[in-house]
Design an enzyme around this catalytic site. Sequence first.
Site, mmCIF file in Angstrom:
data_model
loop_
_atom_site.group_PDB
_atom_site.id
_atom_site.type_symbol
_atom_site.label_atom_id
_atom_site.label_comp_id
_atom_site.label_asym_id
_atom_site.label_seq_id
_atom_site.Cartn_x
_atom_site.Cartn_y
_atom_site.Cartn_z
ATOM 1 N N ASP A 5 -5.756 -5.720 10.488
ATOM 2 C CA ASP A 5 -7.071 -5.048 10.475
ATOM 3 C C ASP A 5 -8.226 -5.997 10.147
ATOM 4 O O ASP A 5 -9.347 -5.820 10.642
ATOM 5 C CB ASP A 5 -7.075 -3.816 9.544
ATOM 6 C CG ASP A 5 -6.568 -4.100 8.141
ATOM 7 O OD1 ASP A 5 -6.155 -5.245 7.868
ATOM 8 O OD2 ASP A 5 -6.579 -3.172 7.309
ATOM 9 N N LYS A 57 0.801 -1.239 0.000
ATOM 10 C CA LYS A 57 0.000 0.000 0.000
ATOM 11 C C LYS A 57 0.835 1.292 0.000
ATOM 12 O O LYS A 57 0.436 2.283 0.626
ATOM 13 C CB LYS A 57 -0.944 0.024 1.211
ATOM 14 C CG LYS A 57 -1.992 -1.052 1.184
ATOM 15 C CD LYS A 57 -2.864 -1.039 2.416
ATOM 16 C CE LYS A 57 -2.126 -1.551 3.623
ATOM 17 N NZ LYS A 57 -3.009 -1.933 4.737
#
Length: 453
Positions: free
Chosen positions: A197, A162
């Site tokens: 997450d 990311k």
Amino acid sequence: MSTTKMTEAQTAGLNKVVDSFSVSTDRLKVIVDQFVEEMEKGLDHQGATIAMIPSFVSGRCTGDEKGSFMALDLGGTNLRVCHVTLLGGGEHTIRQQKYVVSEELKTGPMRHLCDFIADCVDSFLTENGTSSSQETIQLGYTFSFPVLQTSINRGVLKQWTKGFNCSGAVGKDVTILLQDSFRRKNINVNIAAIVNDTVGTLMAYAYKHPETAMGVIMGTGFNASYYEQMGNVNKWTGEKEQEMVINMECGAFDCERRVLPLTVYDNKMDRESINVHQQLYEKMVAGMYLGEITRNAILDLVDQQLLFNGHSSKELNAMWSFETAYMSTIEVDNTSDLCDTGHILESVLNVPATTLADRQMVKAICNAVGVRAARLASCHIAAVMRKTKKVGEQFTVAIDGSLFEFYPNFEENMAAAMSEVLGEQARSKVCFDLARDGSGLGAAIIAMMAAKH
Ligand code: BGC
């Protein structure tokens, strides 16, 4: 703006682009089959393409857990610092603060990033009046990157994703690095758990809905977790008679490029990304990349003189300038002259002039990229259902992330693809539930479970 209709050449050029993004039912089925195989490899041995990482979170939460914990969430657009109070009965309160992580921090030395995080925690504690306590504060650290965990609060970073690329972190224990910053700054916080997450989202949703089977993130990045019987995990040398949440790290699926229907536009984006040939499945699904794939397709048509009369702009020529959020706006633009689309192209991206045909073409490209993302995003869920023999049973999936929450028709397109693969009856038993901002709460619950042990 003239109201020209698309020319034959424009229609032909557009159709070619749109067709390149279509994923047939047969292809979806091939992807799901391959996915099940890759899951099995990941559970069997270390070093497989899909890492299938045991999270050390075993047992389900009941909703009756109580206590106050801190949580950190790093890995999306912002850093979030939270103070969570679990009230029992599935209820909680949360105070949280967001901090922007600069590009410089994302790609600089890891020590700077950890010091920044520690400073944010310090100022949060000062502002919220919790810093004077003598007692060590227990913290759940949501760190949303591939971490090979060795215990509930230990784990080595496998690689960055990311757009993060800090030096001095890959191959290191990321909890120790952050704990060290807390120690140097005399911040009385103990990292009780490191949490992906997806695992946090699963636990947070399960706090209210204990039947939740999977946690999925479809935001800047893409990944999922689910419950597995550890007797099925050959590489696991611990207690086999238990179930545990597995962080799949499924964004890495098919980096061998066997079954994913990559286009030239995907390949260009991949080649210019900072993690070339990695996270290919994530790159076709996640918010960080969809705009860039779309931009590549738009520029191809510009170069063929089929869009914007062959003219681009400095802004549109810049990598990553076409944000995925623009695609959402364009997809819901139902004005007769597509004026919202025109605004993005002309006022935001400074394209000199656009015809209605240009705008329609851009809208069709956004739609093709968005529909493909949603169709592909259903494959890993179908694969987990197959692998865990849940096809035909009630199956609740907690999903967080801007793409799922805001991208037009994302959920409907996922459901349609799942129905093609599993049949409509099986699909009708699957619930895709929005679990907004769950990972902070989830990390606090996991920190509590860890502290109890
Ligand atoms: C990371 C995962 C994370 C996902 C969603 C991916 O890039 O590898 O660990 O869960 O993004 O944030």
